[in-house]
Design a protein around this motif. Structure first.
Motif, PDB file in Angstrom:
ATOM      1  N   GLU A 172       0.805  -1.412  -0.003  1.00 34.25           N
ATOM      2  CA  GLU A 172       0.020   0.110  -0.080  1.00 34.25           C
ATOM      3  C   GLU A 172       0.992   1.311   0.051  1.00 34.25           C
ATOM      4  OE1 GLU A 172      -2.909  -0.054   3.008  1.00 34.25           O
ATOM      5  OE2 GLU A 172      -3.141  -2.201   2.681  1.00 34.25           O
ATOM      6  N   ASN A 173       2.198   1.248   0.297  1.00 37.55           N
ATOM      7  CA  ASN A 173       2.948   2.454   0.196  1.00 37.55           C
ATOM      8  C   ASN A 173       3.838   2.521  -0.930  1.00 37.55           C
ATOM      9  OD1 ASN A 173       5.939   3.376   0.598  1.00 37.55           O
ATOM     10  ND2 ASN A 173       4.904   3.736   2.516  1.00 37.55           N
ATOM     11  N   THR A 174       3.774   3.969  -1.420  1.00 35.82           N
ATOM     12  CA  THR A 174       4.440   3.947  -2.812  1.00 35.82           C
ATOM     13  C   THR A 174       5.843   4.733  -2.614  1.00 35.82           C
ATOM     14  OG1 THR A 174       2.949   6.171  -2.884  1.00 35.82           O
ATOM     15  CG2 THR A 174       2.082   4.135  -4.068  1.00 35.82           C
ATOM     16  N   THR A 175       6.459   5.121  -1.391  1.00 31.38           N
ATOM     17  CA  THR A 175       7.795   5.656  -1.468  1.00 31.38           C
ATOM     18  C   THR A 175       8.791   4.738  -0.814  1.00 31.38           C
ATOM     19  OG1 THR A 175       6.959   6.484   0.753  1.00 31.38           O
ATOM     20  CG2 THR A 175       6.407   7.884  -0.957  1.00 31.38           C
ATOM     21  N   LEU A 176       8.401   3.722  -0.064  1.00 33.87           N
ATOM     22  CA  LEU A 176       9.528   2.950   0.273  1.00 33.87           C
ATOM     23  C   LEU A 176      10.163   2.178  -0.714  1.00 33.87           C
ATOM     24  CD1 LEU A 176      10.567   2.238   3.432  1.00 33.87           C
ATOM     25  CD2 LEU A 176       9.097   0.047   3.200  1.00 33.87           C
ATOM     26  N   THR A 177      11.659   2.241  -0.643  1.00 36.95           N
ATOM     27  CA  THR A 177      12.475   1.675  -1.583  1.00 36.95           C
ATOM     28  C   THR A 177      13.483   0.759  -1.110  1.00 36.95           C
ATOM     29  OG1 THR A 177      13.888   3.524  -1.781  1.00 36.95           O
ATOM     30  CG2 THR A 177      12.243   3.598  -3.233  1.00 36.95           C
ATOM     31  N   LYS A 178      13.605   0.931   0.115  1.00 32.51           N
ATOM     32  CA  LYS A 178      14.601  -0.028   0.818  1.00 32.51           C
ATOM     33  C   LYS A 178      14.147  -0.614   2.348  1.00 32.51           C
ATOM     34  CE  LYS A 178      19.462  -0.834   1.793  1.00 32.51           C
ATOM     35  NZ  LYS A 178      20.775  -0.112   2.042  1.00 32.51           N
ATOM     36  N   LEU A 194       8.504  -3.092  -3.512  1.00 31.68           N
ATOM     37  CA  LEU A 194       9.946  -2.096  -3.299  1.00 31.68           C
ATOM     38  C   LEU A 194      10.278  -1.796  -4.793  1.00 31.68           C
ATOM     39  CD1 LEU A 194      11.967  -3.708  -0.574  1.00 31.68           C
ATOM     40  CD2 LEU A 194      10.719  -1.431  -0.446  1.00 31.68           C
ATOM     41  N   GLN A 195      10.450  -2.807  -5.617  1.00 29.37           N
ATOM     42  CA  GLN A 195      10.929  -2.392  -7.104  1.00 29.37           C
ATOM     43  C   GLN A 195       9.763  -1.566  -7.829  1.00 29.37           C
ATOM     44  OE1 GLN A 195      13.812  -3.619  -8.343  1.00 29.37           O
ATOM     45  NE2 GLN A 195      13.131  -1.910  -9.890  1.00 29.37           N
ATOM     46  N   ARG A 196       8.582  -1.758  -7.379  1.00 31.28           N
ATOM     47  CA  ARG A 196       7.524  -0.843  -8.125  1.00 31.28           C
ATOM     48  C   ARG A 196       7.943   0.517  -7.677  1.00 31.28           C
ATOM     49  NH1 ARG A 196       2.176  -0.996  -5.061  1.00 31.28           N
ATOM     50  NH2 ARG A 196       3.652  -0.057  -3.609  1.00 31.28           N
ATOM     51  N   ASN A 197       8.042   0.688  -6.479  1.00 32.85           N
ATOM     52  CA  ASN A 197       8.299   1.990  -6.005  1.00 32.85           C
ATOM     53  C   ASN A 197       9.611   2.783  -6.558  1.00 32.85           C
ATOM     54  OD1 ASN A 197       6.033   1.601  -4.319  1.00 32.85           O
ATOM     55  ND2 ASN A 197       7.029   1.330  -2.476  1.00 32.85           N
ATOM     56  N   ILE A 198      10.576   1.754  -6.611  1.00 32.54           N
ATOM     57  CA  ILE A 198      11.810   2.510  -7.373  1.00 32.54           C
ATOM     58  C   ILE A 198      11.381   2.897  -8.728  1.00 32.54           C
ATOM     59  CG2 ILE A 198      14.012   1.723  -8.335  1.00 32.54           C
ATOM     60  CD1 ILE A 198      14.300  -0.187  -5.700  1.00 32.54           C
ATOM     61  N   LEU A 219       8.269   3.683  -9.839  1.00 31.06           N
ATOM     62  CA  LEU A 219       7.648   4.797  -9.628  1.00 31.06           C
ATOM     63  C   LEU A 219       8.384   6.389  -9.554  1.00 31.06           C
ATOM     64  CD1 LEU A 219       4.432   3.915  -7.449  1.00 31.06           C
ATOM     65  CD2 LEU A 219       4.550   4.421  -9.876  1.00 31.06           C
ATOM     66  N   ILE A 220       9.378   6.061  -8.729  1.00 30.73           N
ATOM     67  CA  ILE A 220      10.347   7.218  -8.248  1.00 30.73           C
ATOM     68  C   ILE A 220      11.281   7.536  -9.853  1.00 30.73           C
ATOM     69  CG2 ILE A 220      12.445   8.074  -6.932  1.00 30.73           C
ATOM     70  CD1 ILE A 220      11.127   6.523  -4.772  1.00 30.73           C
ATOM     71  N   ARG A 221      11.668   6.750 -10.400  1.00 29.44           N
ATOM     72  CA  ARG A 221      12.421   6.691 -11.771  1.00 29.44           C
ATOM     73  C   ARG A 221      11.800   7.519 -12.442  1.00 29.44           C
ATOM     74  NH1 ARG A 221      15.498   1.131 -12.076  1.00 29.44           N
ATOM     75  NH2 ARG A 221      17.075   1.319 -10.661  1.00 29.44           N
ATOM     76  N   ALA A 222      10.431   7.168 -12.801  1.00 35.00           N
ATOM     77  CA  ALA A 222       9.449   7.735 -13.776  1.00 35.00           C
ATOM     78  C   ALA A 222       9.182   9.099 -13.645  1.00 35.00           C
ATOM     79  CB  ALA A 222       8.241   6.832 -13.849  1.00 35.00           C
ATOM     80  N   LYS A 223       9.258   9.576 -12.372  1.00 27.60           N
ATOM     81  CA  LYS A 223       8.982  11.172 -12.050  1.00 27.60           C
ATOM     82  C   LYS A 223      10.142  12.054 -12.627  1.00 27.60           C
ATOM     83  CE  LYS A 223       6.756  10.345  -7.723  1.00 27.60           C
ATOM     84  NZ  LYS A 223       6.616  10.440  -6.322  1.00 27.60           N
TER      85      LYS A 223
END
Length: 117
Positions: A83-89, A107-111, A113-117
């Motif tokens: 449910e969290n979208t910011t945790l990467t590690k 965690l990979q999904r969140n990584i 998402l951050i790269r796509a910004k």
């Protein structure tokens, strides 16, 4: 404050629950290190509740707890990461393969998402 390190600091379930509350309302903490403490499943579930509501934490270290977690608490943590979208590690030793795989996937999904910004 962006980083808190409480390694081998006698953090127990009571303090983990307090950190869960902090994570739920936090808007600046990006890294929390609670490695090598005495957090059990109860504390883990409290942290999971905070992770669900958190929108800034990127790194959470929970490895080397002196006590073990229940499968239920491991799965609760995995659902919170989902449910969290910011945790990467997230560093933690889990016995549940399903929880471990779910956490890695999100965690990979969140990584990504951050790269796509």
């Amino acid at each position: 404050v962006h980083t808190v390190e409480m390694v081998n600091a006698l953090v127990n379930d009571r303090l983990a629950a307090a950190w869960g509350e902090v994570l739920g309302v936090n808007s600046s903490l990006t890294a929390l290190n609670l490695e090598s403490n005495s957090i059990t499943g109860v504390g883990m579930e409290a942290l999971a509740a905070g992770i669900r509501r958190n929108g800034v934490l990127r790194e959470l270290k929970l490895a080397n707890q002196h006590l073990t977690f229940s499968q239920r608490s491991e799965e609760e943590l995995a659902r919170a990461v989902e449910e969290n979208t910011t945790l990467t590690k997230l560093t933690i030793s889990l016995r549940s393969v399903q929880a471990r795989e779910l956490i890695q996937k999100h965690l990979q999904r969140n990584i990504d998402l951050i790269r796509a910004k």
